[in-house]
Design a protein around this motif. Structure first.
Motif, short mmCIF file in Angstrom:
data_model
loop_
_atom_site.label_atom_id
_atom_site.label_comp_id
_atom_site.label_asym_id
_atom_site.label_seq_id
_atom_site.Cartn_x
_atom_site.Cartn_y
_atom_site.Cartn_z
N THR A 1 0.82 -1.22 0.00
CA THR A 1 0.00 0.00 0.00
C THR A 1 0.85 1.27 0.00
O THR A 1 0.45 2.27 -0.59
CB THR A 1 -0.94 0.05 1.21
N HIS A 2 2.03 1.24 0.68
CA HIS A 2 2.88 2.42 0.71
C HIS A 2 4.25 2.03 1.24
O HIS A 2 4.46 0.91 1.72
CB HIS A 2 2.26 3.55 1.53
N THR B 1 -4.88 6.54 -2.89
CA THR B 1 -5.31 7.18 -1.65
C THR B 1 -4.16 7.98 -1.04
O THR B 1 -3.75 7.74 0.10
CB THR B 1 -5.83 6.14 -0.64
N HIS C 1 -1.73 10.14 3.62
CA HIS C 1 -0.85 9.62 4.68
C HIS C 1 0.59 9.66 4.17
O HIS C 1 1.50 10.12 4.86
CB HIS C 1 -1.27 8.20 5.04
N HIS D 1 0.50 6.35 -1.37
CA HIS D 1 -0.42 5.41 -0.74
C HIS D 1 -1.49 4.92 -1.71
O HIS D 1 -2.07 5.70 -2.47
CB HIS D 1 -1.10 6.06 0.47
N ALA E 1 -4.94 1.97 -1.99
CA ALA E 1 -5.85 0.99 -1.40
C ALA E 1 -6.22 -0.01 -2.49
O ALA E 1 -6.02 0.25 -3.68
CB ALA E 1 -7.10 1.67 -0.85
N VAL F 1 -7.23 -0.88 3.14
CA VAL F 1 -6.96 0.56 3.18
C VAL F 1 -5.59 0.92 3.74
O VAL F 1 -5.28 2.11 3.85
CB VAL F 1 -8.06 1.31 3.98
N HIS G 1 -4.44 4.35 5.53
CA HIS G 1 -5.39 5.43 5.24
C HIS G 1 -6.45 5.52 6.33
O HIS G 1 -6.89 6.61 6.71
CB HIS G 1 -6.03 5.18 3.88
N SER H 1 -5.44 8.10 11.57
CA SER H 1 -4.15 7.98 10.89
C SER H 1 -3.36 9.29 10.96
O SER H 1 -3.94 10.38 11.09
CB SER H 1 -4.38 7.60 9.43
N TYR I 1 -5.42 13.87 1.43
CA TYR I 1 -5.97 12.87 2.35
C TYR I 1 -7.49 12.97 2.41
O TYR I 1 -8.19 11.95 2.37
CB TYR I 1 -5.37 13.08 3.74
N SER J 1 -8.95 11.57 -0.67
CA SER J 1 -8.86 10.12 -0.67
C SER J 1 -9.92 9.49 0.22
O SER J 1 -10.49 8.44 -0.13
CB SER J 1 -7.46 9.69 -0.21
N LEU J 2 -10.20 10.10 1.37
CA LEU J 2 -11.28 9.60 2.22
C LEU J 2 -12.60 9.60 1.47
O LEU J 2 -13.38 8.65 1.53
CB LEU J 2 -11.39 10.45 3.49
#
Length: 291
Positions: free
Chosen positions: A94-95, A148, A151, A155, A157, A167, A170, A177, A189, A192-193
């Protein structure tokens, strides 16, 4: 005076496992097994959640966020693969943070599986750099790549055919987070949410902490409200006379353990960058003021 009413966390009324009580291995749904890494901390909660994803009976699985390159964790993942009668055919990340990505290249080499991530350095030589909207047909199922950032800049998801979303960091199973600084971005961020919210997830499988299945949309709403709450707290603290990042963290995060204040300072700096871009605050190094 800015509004500083704290939003209610919907998870407070849910029957979630107590901190430290997550099992080492859990079957979350037919497509997904979770394996908990032995790296608990104030930042990683119970530890990093590594996910095995694959259609039952396919004989294959994808490892998502292998986590730390720890022999005991590798043994637990290999045991879970054996229980699924599956071999690893890809490693997704994811990251780039080490608690998610450290084992990616060594495990990819061990399993003879390609590593895929948004960051070319994480994917490594011969790896695959993932882009927004890709659909990965792997292990008898399809995983959708959902950008996403926020963060961290890289990143991702992953949306499953069941409707669940992996996720990463995130969204956490407990708490909220960190938006890292300087690479984290609060505006990204928040976008992305909303992007994950628009997917209508059936469940959120988090990088740390328990899975969130009761009302994932309510948690995403809370995360959005929480970020607005932090902005209001910072502005209110400035009105009261706080004039530095350290003073803001000490005021706004007074009830948070001091060991977590360095992480809180990262989110604070990222939020101040957003407020400065909007003209609500003025920044001069570590000094902060109202216009």
């Amino acid at each position: 005076m800015p509004d500083v009413r704290a939003p209610a966390d919907p998870r407070a009324t849910w029957d979630l496992p107590a901190p430290g009580s997550l099992p080492r291995t859990a079957e979350l749904e037919p497509l997904v097994t979770r394996v908990l890494a032995p790296n608990p901390s104030g930042m990683t909660l119970d530890g990093t959640n590594t996910y095995l994803v694959g259609a039952p009976g396919s004989g294959r699985a994808v490892v998502v966020d292998p986590g730390p390159d720890d022999p005991a964790h590798l043994a637990a993942v290999e045991e879970a693969l054996a229980a699924r009668d599956a071999r690893c055919v890809a490693v997704l990340v994811t990251h780039h943070h080490g608690d998610h990505a450290e084992a990616a290249l060594p495990w990819g080499a061990r399993f003879g599986a390609q590593v895929a991530a948004a960051d070319a350095a994480v994917a490594g030589p011969g790896g695959r750099v993932l882009g927004a909207g890709e659909r990965l047909g792997l292990a008898g199922t399809v995983l959708g790549v959902v950008p996403t950032p926020g963060h961290t800049a890289d990143h991702l998801a992953f949306r499953l055919e069941s409707g669940a979303v992996l996720v990463g960091d995130h969204v956490l199973g407990r708490g909220t987070s960190v938006v890292t600084h300087p690479e984290g971005d609060v505006v990204a961020y928040l976008e992305s949410l909303r992007r994950v919210h628009d997917l209508g997830p059936s469940a959120l499988y988090c990088g740390h902490g328990p899975e969130l299945t009761e009302d994932p949309g309510a948690v995403l709403d809370y995360y959005l409200a929480h970020r607005a709450f932090r902005e209001s707290q910072l502005l209110a603290s400035l009105v009261r006379g706080a004039g530095t990042v350290d003073a803001l963290v000490a005021d706004v995060y007074a009830e948070v353990p001091r060991a977590l204040w360095p992480a809180a300072a990262q989110s604070t700096r990222a939020t101040l960058a957003k407020l400065a871009a909007e003209g609500h605050v003025e920044l001069d190094g570590d000094r902060v003021g109202l216009p």
